[in-house]
Design a protein around this motif. Sequence first.
Motif, PDB file in Angstrom:
ATOM      1  N   ASN A   1       1.146   1.238  -5.394  1.00 21.60           N
ATOM      2  CA  ASN A   1       0.161   0.485  -4.957  1.00 21.60           C
ATOM      3  C   ASN A   1       0.628   0.934  -3.717  1.00 21.60           C
ATOM      4  OD1 ASN A   1       0.770  -1.395  -7.812  1.00 21.60           O
ATOM      5  ND2 ASN A   1      -0.857  -0.703  -8.009  1.00 21.60           N
ATOM      6  N   LYS A   2      -0.368  -0.456  -3.259  1.00 27.44           N
ATOM      7  CA  LYS A   2      -0.567  -0.799  -1.254  1.00 27.44           C
ATOM      8  C   LYS A   2       0.394  -1.408  -1.076  1.00 27.44           C
ATOM      9  CE  LYS A   2      -4.238   3.223   0.116  1.00 27.44           C
ATOM     10  NZ  LYS A   2      -5.316   2.916   0.409  1.00 27.44           N
TER      11      LYS A   2
ATOM     12  N   GLY B   1      12.208 -17.324   9.175  1.00 30.47           N
ATOM     13  CA  GLY B   1      13.097 -16.826   9.881  1.00 30.47           C
ATOM     14  C   GLY B   1      14.043 -15.132   9.238  1.00 30.47           C
ATOM     15  N   HIS B   2      13.349 -14.926   8.921  1.00 25.80           N
ATOM     16  CA  HIS B   2      13.620 -13.296   8.306  1.00 25.80           C
ATOM     17  C   HIS B   2      13.570 -12.200   9.094  1.00 25.80           C
ATOM     18  CE1 HIS B   2      15.651 -14.983   4.630  1.00 25.80           C
ATOM     19  NE2 HIS B   2      15.177 -15.047   4.451  1.00 25.80           N
ATOM     20  N   THR B   3      14.043 -11.265   9.857  1.00 24.67           N
ATOM     21  CA  THR B   3      13.569 -10.607  10.482  1.00 24.67           C
ATOM     22  C   THR B   3      12.830  -9.729   9.348  1.00 24.67           C
ATOM     23  OG1 THR B   3      15.196 -10.721  12.424  1.00 24.67           O
ATOM     24  CG2 THR B   3      14.157  -8.686  11.613  1.00 24.67           C
ATOM     25  N   THR B   4      12.080  -9.495   9.200  1.00 25.24           N
ATOM     26  CA  THR B   4      11.244  -8.848   8.044  1.00 25.24           C
ATOM     27  C   THR B   4      11.063  -7.436   8.364  1.00 25.24           C
ATOM     28  OG1 THR B   4      10.621 -11.013   7.034  1.00 25.24           O
ATOM     29  CG2 THR B   4       9.683  -9.019   6.154  1.00 25.24           C
ATOM     30  N   PHE B   5      11.343  -5.743   7.298  1.00 21.76           N
ATOM     31  CA  PHE B   5      10.591  -4.950   7.535  1.00 21.76           C
ATOM     32  C   PHE B   5      10.092  -4.317   6.239  1.00 21.76           C
ATOM     33  CE2 PHE B   5      14.143  -5.217  10.654  1.00 21.76           C
ATOM     34  CZ  PHE B   5      14.156  -4.217  11.575  1.00 21.76           C
ATOM     35  N   VAL B   6       8.968  -4.182   6.072  1.00 18.73           N
ATOM     36  CA  VAL B   6       8.246  -2.864   4.979  1.00 18.73           C
ATOM     37  C   VAL B   6       8.010  -2.152   5.562  1.00 18.73           C
ATOM     38  CG1 VAL B   6       6.319  -4.031   3.434  1.00 18.73           C
ATOM     39  CG2 VAL B   6       7.287  -5.980   4.583  1.00 18.73           C
ATOM     40  N   ILE B   7       8.523  -1.602   3.707  1.00 22.05           N
ATOM     41  CA  ILE B   7       8.647   0.540   3.933  1.00 22.05           C
ATOM     42  C   ILE B   7       7.126   0.252   3.103  1.00 22.05           C
ATOM     43  CG2 ILE B   7       8.124   2.076   2.008  1.00 22.05           C
ATOM     44  CD1 ILE B   7      11.819   1.525   2.017  1.00 22.05           C
ATOM     45  N   SER B   8       5.792   0.539   3.979  1.00 22.48           N
ATOM     46  CA  SER B   8       4.401   1.406   3.300  1.00 22.48           C
ATOM     47  C   SER B   8       4.459   2.384   2.964  1.00 22.48           C
ATOM     48  CB  SER B   8       3.572   1.490   4.848  1.00 22.48           C
ATOM     49  OG  SER B   8       1.811   1.590   4.204  1.00 22.48           O
TER      50      SER B   8
ATOM     51  N   TYR C   1      -9.682  -6.263  -4.562  1.00 26.02           N
ATOM     52  CA  TYR C   1     -10.256  -5.248  -3.219  1.00 26.02           C
ATOM     53  C   TYR C   1      -8.668  -4.962  -3.151  1.00 26.02           C
ATOM     54  CZ  TYR C   1     -10.900  -3.297   1.372  1.00 26.02           C
ATOM     55  OH  TYR C   1     -10.594  -2.331   2.662  1.00 26.02           O
ATOM     56  N   TRP C   2      -7.682  -4.889  -3.436  1.00 24.37           N
ATOM     57  CA  TRP C   2      -6.621  -4.609  -3.603  1.00 24.37           C
ATOM     58  C   TRP C   2      -5.986  -3.577  -4.456  1.00 24.37           C
ATOM     59  CZ3 TRP C   2      -2.858  -5.669  -7.469  1.00 24.37           C
ATOM     60  CH2 TRP C   2      -1.116  -4.945  -7.121  1.00 24.37           C
ATOM     61  N   ASN C   3      -7.214  -4.377  -5.467  1.00 29.39           N
ATOM     62  CA  ASN C   3      -6.306  -3.922  -7.082  1.00 29.39           C
ATOM     63  C   ASN C   3      -7.124  -2.445  -7.272  1.00 29.39           C
ATOM     64  OD1 ASN C   3      -5.481  -3.514 -10.013  1.00 29.39           O
ATOM     65  ND2 ASN C   3      -7.293  -4.163 -10.193  1.00 29.39           N
ATOM     66  N   CYS C   4      -8.802  -2.991  -6.126  1.00 27.83           N
ATOM     67  CA  CYS C   4      -9.377  -1.411  -6.687  1.00 27.83           C
ATOM     68  C   CYS C   4      -9.343   0.195  -5.042  1.00 27.83           C
ATOM     69  CB  CYS C   4     -10.758  -1.296  -5.882  1.00 27.83           C
ATOM     70  SG  CYS C   4     -11.373  -2.746  -7.441  1.00 27.83           S
ATOM     71  N   ASP C   5      -8.009  -0.650  -4.430  1.00 28.22           N
ATOM     72  CA  ASP C   5      -7.427   0.231  -3.005  1.00 28.22           C
ATOM     73  C   ASP C   5      -5.704   1.644  -4.356  1.00 28.22           C
ATOM     74  OD1 ASP C   5      -6.358   1.669  -0.896  1.00 28.22           O
ATOM     75  OD2 ASP C   5      -5.548   0.229   0.145  1.00 28.22           O
ATOM     76  N   SER C   6      -6.353   1.835  -5.296  1.00 27.18           N
ATOM     77  CA  SER C   6      -5.349   2.643  -5.950  1.00 27.18           C
ATOM     78  C   SER C   6      -4.455   3.693  -4.982  1.00 27.18           C
ATOM     79  CB  SER C   6      -5.347   2.999  -7.263  1.00 27.18           C
ATOM     80  OG  SER C   6      -6.654   3.917  -7.321  1.00 27.18           O
ATOM     81  N   THR C   7      -3.347   4.088  -5.269  1.00 21.34           N
ATOM     82  CA  THR C   7      -2.972   5.466  -4.514  1.00 21.34           C
ATOM     83  C   THR C   7      -2.271   6.213  -5.781  1.00 21.34           C
ATOM     84  OG1 THR C   7      -0.700   4.047  -5.209  1.00 21.34           O
ATOM     85  CG2 THR C   7      -1.777   4.088  -2.766  1.00 21.34           C
ATOM     86  N   ARG C   8      -2.165   7.612  -5.230  1.00 22.26           N
ATOM     87  CA  ARG C   8      -2.082   8.659  -6.142  1.00 22.26           C
ATOM     88  C   ARG C   8      -0.580   8.857  -6.659  1.00 22.26           C
ATOM     89  NH1 ARG C   8      -4.184  10.688  -1.732  1.00 22.26           N
ATOM     90  NH2 ARG C   8      -6.801  11.564  -2.218  1.00 22.26           N
ATOM     91  N   MET C   9      -0.229   9.540  -7.219  1.00 27.75           N
ATOM     92  CA  MET C   9       1.955   9.489  -7.439  1.00 27.75           C
ATOM     93  C   MET C   9       1.631  11.009  -8.050  1.00 27.75           C
ATOM     94  SD  MET C   9       3.064   6.754  -8.378  1.00 27.75           S
ATOM     95  CE  MET C   9       1.537   6.121  -7.500  1.00 27.75           C
ATOM     96  N   PRO C  10       2.090  11.440  -6.584  1.00 32.34           N
ATOM     97  CA  PRO C  10       3.039  13.310  -6.250  1.00 32.34           C
ATOM     98  C   PRO C  10       3.320  13.332  -8.105  1.00 32.34           C
ATOM     99  CG  PRO C  10       3.865  11.638  -4.730  1.00 32.34           C
ATOM    100  CD  PRO C  10       3.542  10.829  -5.883  1.00 32.34           C
TER     101      PRO C  10
END
Length: 595
Positions: A261-262, A282-289, A432-441
């Motif tokens: 998912n995204k 106070g966390h310097t937050t990084f997120v992988i997209s 809305y997020w649930n409908c925004d699906s992603t592919r799998m290589p």
Amino acid sequence: MTSPSSPQPNLEDNLQRWNELCAKAQKLMSDQFQRMAAGERPLSIPDPEIVAATFGRWWQQAAGNPQPLIKNQMAFWLDYAELWQRSLGQWWLARPAEPVAAPPAGDKRFKDEMWAQNALFDFTKQAYLLASRHIQTTVDDVEGLDPHTAQQVAFYTRQLVDALAPTNFVATNPAALKATLETGGENLISGLSHMLEDLERNNGRLMPKMTDLDAFRLGENIATTPGKVVFRNALIELIQYAPSTEKVHQRPLLVVPPWINKFYILDLKPKNSLIKWLVDQGHTTFVISWVNPDETLRHKNFEDYLREGTLAALKAIEEETGQHQVNVAAYCIGGTLLAATLAWLAAQGEDRVASATFFTTLLDFSDVGELSVFIDDAQIRKIEEYMAEKGFLEGHQMANVFNMLRENDLIWSFVVNNYLLGKAPMPFDLLYWNCDSTRMPAAMHSFYLRNMYLENKLCQPGGITLGGVPIDLGKIEVPAYFISAREDHIAPWKSTYAGARKLSGPVRFVLGGSGHIAGIVNPPSANKYGYSTNPALPGSPEQWLEQATAHEGSWWLDWAKWVEAHQGKLVAARTPGRKLKPLEDAPGSYVKIRL
């Protein structure tokens, strides 16, 4: 007949709309036949041939020992006769009668008051519930099936009886009949219009729309936490979020979401955004997209997700902040990758991760609940054959699997609302997020299905090898926090508990309420669900729960106390892009790639 106060339907307009819809339906059917003639054969999960073969094995066992079938048939006749007797007394003698069959607690299908007040609808409801119960009991009582086949038959049978519920048909749904009478059938015309729109949008697949897909815009009213994309490769964009405090914790925090998912499930609206909350703490937050892959990435495998995902992100964070050690939190399959990363780092003697947090993460796949219905060599081969041609597994196919685990809530409720009642679905950010699906290589997904779900190799020392390094979860000594959800149907909490016990370092296991999503996206301001804690990790999850202490509120606060020991001193706030050149504003480009 419409009531005098009801707006009179415009029959001429309705006839014109009906003709237009019929023409549209004809075109969609023609397009579908053309695709089939061109050789297009979409993957079906579950595969009809496999379903038929499964029921064939069930019938062989049932025919060889028909006594349970006869017994259940007699029981059904007796219950049905009792229903007739009580219903006749209620109809002709106006005599109150206790129901022979009642919906289970939490069944929302029969909430309309007419199901209880009207004798005909009450009879229809009870007749269906009786038939449903006896069909499923008959299926379950056949002996001699292996456990996997028995689970498959039970699951497929449940899908069938839920599909045939009277609530799913106009003639037997009182709310739909009422809407039809009040609107002169306009609800059915609107419903047909919605259905044809769904077919057109989904290239001939019937997938009811769950929410208003035009109501949300990434970066405008969801996924709005300010930040910058500071790193990008073929698989990830790394987002660094802007600080909201003058001081921040010394160690940065990396969040690894699932790539099924995204990432913005963790950053929907500000009031329920975990990412915003982390920044505010106070966390310097990084997120992988993660990228939404196409056929050009068919060869990306699980090792690539390690090298170009977690390891690349750790390197970029060190370059940006100067910090060698980070705290990492990961969700679902992202947590599975995190555990593999920790084992890989341990084998290299590297201490890049100060603490690890796992959201609803499976490391031991010996019991994955109902998802195991879709896991066997025959089904995986079908998926692999499809992916070999396509290059990826399409997101809607994964979405269908997850929706079938909660079919009444995620499929049939929308059939009723959209098609029978003719209503448009309400705007809802989570759906809305649930409908925004992603592919799998193809390469990654084949490895994941076979090595994790089918053969459960991740939790076996040296069971899988990544980058030439045998992966051994027992070598992980990093302090770990596991948060699971009591009603999770994707990562059952007892299985996540088994995985937590595979690590060698100190582990805090916490059990939240609700399910796979709501159990995690549970901000303190909502004060919902609660959670249970137990500092010990006894041999069984049942023992853990028996000795656990229940708490009100959100597990987020418990995690905040736990991570204090690993976050370091306070330092000046870090603005994104001090070392790495910002590429664009959050939420970035990868998250906006839709199917």
